[in-house]
Write a protein that holds these residues in place. Structure first.
Motif, PDB file in Angstrom:
ATOM      1  N   ALA A  48       0.837  -1.398  -0.126  1.00 15.01           N
ATOM      2  CA  ALA A  48      -0.273   0.136   0.422  1.00 15.01           C
ATOM      3  C   ALA A  48       0.682   0.935   0.021  1.00 15.01           C
ATOM      4  O   ALA A  48       0.306   1.859  -0.435  1.00 15.01           O
ATOM      5  N   ILE A  49       1.766   1.036   0.708  1.00 16.74           N
ATOM      6  CA  ILE A  49       2.746   2.464   0.577  1.00 16.74           C
ATOM      7  C   ILE A  49       4.197   2.618  -0.492  1.00 16.74           C
ATOM      8  O   ILE A  49       4.525   3.115  -0.764  1.00 16.74           O
ATOM      9  N   PRO A 301       6.709   5.615  14.248  1.00 11.58           N
ATOM     10  CA  PRO A 301       7.408   5.064  13.110  1.00 11.58           C
ATOM     11  C   PRO A 301       6.957   4.420  11.204  1.00 11.58           C
ATOM     12  O   PRO A 301       7.632   4.515  10.563  1.00 11.58           O
ATOM     13  N   LEU A 302       5.808   4.315  11.617  1.00  9.84           N
ATOM     14  CA  LEU A 302       5.490   3.496  10.481  1.00  9.84           C
ATOM     15  C   LEU A 302       5.134   5.275   9.726  1.00  9.84           C
ATOM     16  O   LEU A 302       4.988   5.116   8.507  1.00  9.84           O
ATOM     17  N   ALA A 303       4.414   6.300   9.584  1.00  6.78           N
ATOM     18  CA  ALA A 303       4.928   7.103   9.081  1.00  6.78           C
ATOM     19  C   ALA A 303       5.692   7.893   8.654  1.00  6.78           C
ATOM     20  O   ALA A 303       6.371   8.462   7.730  1.00  6.78           O
ATOM     21  N   GLY A 304       7.066   7.619   9.229  1.00  5.27           N
ATOM     22  CA  GLY A 304       8.188   7.982   9.027  1.00  5.27           C
ATOM     23  C   GLY A 304       9.242   6.614   7.732  1.00  5.27           C
ATOM     24  O   GLY A 304       9.420   7.391   7.203  1.00  5.27           O
ATOM     25  N   LEU A 305       8.632   5.623   7.946  1.00  5.58           N
ATOM     26  CA  LEU A 305       8.323   4.571   6.745  1.00  5.58           C
ATOM     27  C   LEU A 305       7.929   5.322   5.917  1.00  5.58           C
ATOM     28  O   LEU A 305       8.632   4.525   4.744  1.00  5.58           O
ATOM     29  N   ILE A 306       6.981   5.775   5.968  1.00  4.43           N
ATOM     30  CA  ILE A 306       6.160   5.746   4.572  1.00  4.43           C
ATOM     31  C   ILE A 306       7.179   7.409   4.455  1.00  4.43           C
ATOM     32  O   ILE A 306       7.506   7.450   2.468  1.00  4.43           O
ATOM     33  N   ARG A 307       7.636   8.252   4.631  1.00  5.28           N
ATOM     34  CA  ARG A 307       8.250   9.722   4.315  1.00  5.28           C
ATOM     35  C   ARG A 307       9.916   8.419   3.843  1.00  5.28           C
ATOM     36  O   ARG A 307       9.953   9.301   2.645  1.00  5.28           O
ATOM     37  N   CYS A 308      10.064   8.335   4.127  1.00  5.66           N
ATOM     38  CA  CYS A 308      11.191   7.031   3.942  1.00  5.66           C
ATOM     39  C   CYS A 308      11.391   6.012   2.829  1.00  5.66           C
ATOM     40  O   CYS A 308      12.215   6.419   1.812  1.00  5.66           O
TER      41      CYS A 308
END
Length: 360
Positions: A48-49, A301-308
């Motif tokens: 999804a991301i 951290p999931l939001a951070g991963l999406i940004r990464c």
């Protein structure tokens, strides 16, 4: 008489990792059989991301009081009892109070918790009250509460069980051991939320110890994520009035600030911040795509991963783990506010129900 468990039964993390923890045969083990939480692969979320890697979530919401705090608390309360303490005390944004109260009840000693008035998720407050803790709501934030608790600790009349107590970090490092045991290797990256910063400090200690012992080769890069309204480490100065929907990381002056910086620097990692909107989007997405319900702080951290992923900062084929610190039922109010689905009220007939679900 204590019933005898089979040798293969899980008896808590002190029993499992005794040789790597500061306990002796004289330490009375106060346990609710914490630890051994699942490491769940989440391919639907990754798809999804738009990611091209493996992601596994360490679901700490399945600890006895539904958060990672139980790992440190079993050790902190066990050592407190060993030293003859009759009262344990903590400041809390919620999860620590629940855990301290439960383990104190298990040990048969008194627990006192200080909470910021009106800024605690109801699921967490309910736990502290049900476990019988003396619960004091102060007109101030977590950082003020922790200052008072530390001052009380200096009197010698109470045992502080916040993560300023070093044995809390020792207990929490076991999650890193479990991740390596479950994966059969160290991950390439580990993502986690950062509030008081004890967890990132503890995980890095655990990964380093397993690597030094030769149990795994390599160590992950540690990526910690704060909420934009409570990001003192990222901003480089304490935040006087922290604010975020992720109450578990609403902390303006982390006790383990230096430990977090060391974990970031030594691992070649990153500590950054994400907005509440990013946190809530990830919070909804992991529930909808994987059936995993977490407290809002876990979504940082999931939001951070999406940004990464957007930044193309994760090499293809990487193995990533992320800590989901607590269960979604810790904060039912946020869940109800964020759910786009509401109950449809209809008459109690087959026809009415069939019409709603589209069956003729």
């Amino acid at each position: 008489m204590t019933p005898q468990l089979p040798a293969s039964a899980w008896r808590g993390l002190i029993h499992r990792y005794r040789g790597r923890l500061p306990v002796t045969e004289a330490t009375p083990v106060v346990t609710l059989h914490e630890g051994n939480t699942p490491l769940i692969p989440v391919p639907n979320f990754v798809k999804a991301i738009g990611g091209d890697f493996e992601l596994h979530l360490k679901y700490e919401g399945l600890n006895p009081t539904a958060s990672f705090k139980d790992r440190g608390m079993t050790l902190a309360v066990s050592k407190a009892v060993e030293r003859g303490a009759k009262v344990v005390i903590c400041a809390s944004t919620g999860n620590t109070s629940a855990s301290a109260a439960a383990y104190a009840a298990r040990a048969g000693i008194r627990c006192v918790v200080l909470l910021p008035n009106g800024k605690i998720a109801l699921g967490k407050l309910a736990q502290a009250l049900m476990y019988g803790a003396t619960t004091i709501a102060i007109q101030g934030n977590f950082d003020v509460a922790l200052r008072i608790v530390r001052e009380l600790g200096e009197t010698g009349q109470v045992e502080v069980v916040n993560s300023v107590n070093p044995v809390r970090i020792e207990g929490q490092k076991t999650a890193a051991f479990e991740i390596c045991d479950q994966l059969g290797r160290a991950p390439d990256f580990h993502f986690l939320p950062v509030g008081n910063a004890g967890n990132i400090t503890a995980y890095w200690k655990g990964f380093r110890e397993y690597n030094a012992a030769g149990i795994v080769n390599g160590r992950p890069r540690m990526f910690g994520w704060q909420a934009a309204g409570a990001a003192p480490i990222v901003d480089g100065k304490p935040v006087e009035d922290p604010h975020t929907v992720a109450t578990a990381i609403r902390i303006g002056n982390p006790a383990s600030w230096q430990g977090a910086l060391s974990a970031m620097k030594d691992s070649g990692g990153r500590i950054d911040k994400v907005t509440d909107d990013e946190i809530l989007a990830a919070y909804r997405l992991v529930a909808r795509t994987e059936g995993i319900f977490v407290e809002p702080a876990c979504a940082a951290p999931l939001a951070g991963l999406i940004r990464c992923v957007r930044e193309k900062a994760i090499p293809a084929g990487s193995v990533i783990t992320a800590t989901m610190t607590g269960h979604g039922l810790k904060d039912p109010d946020t869940a109800m506010e964020q759910s786009e689905f509401k109950p449809t009220v209809v008459p109690a007939t087959l026809e009415a129900v069939s019409q709603v679900i589209g069956i003729r």
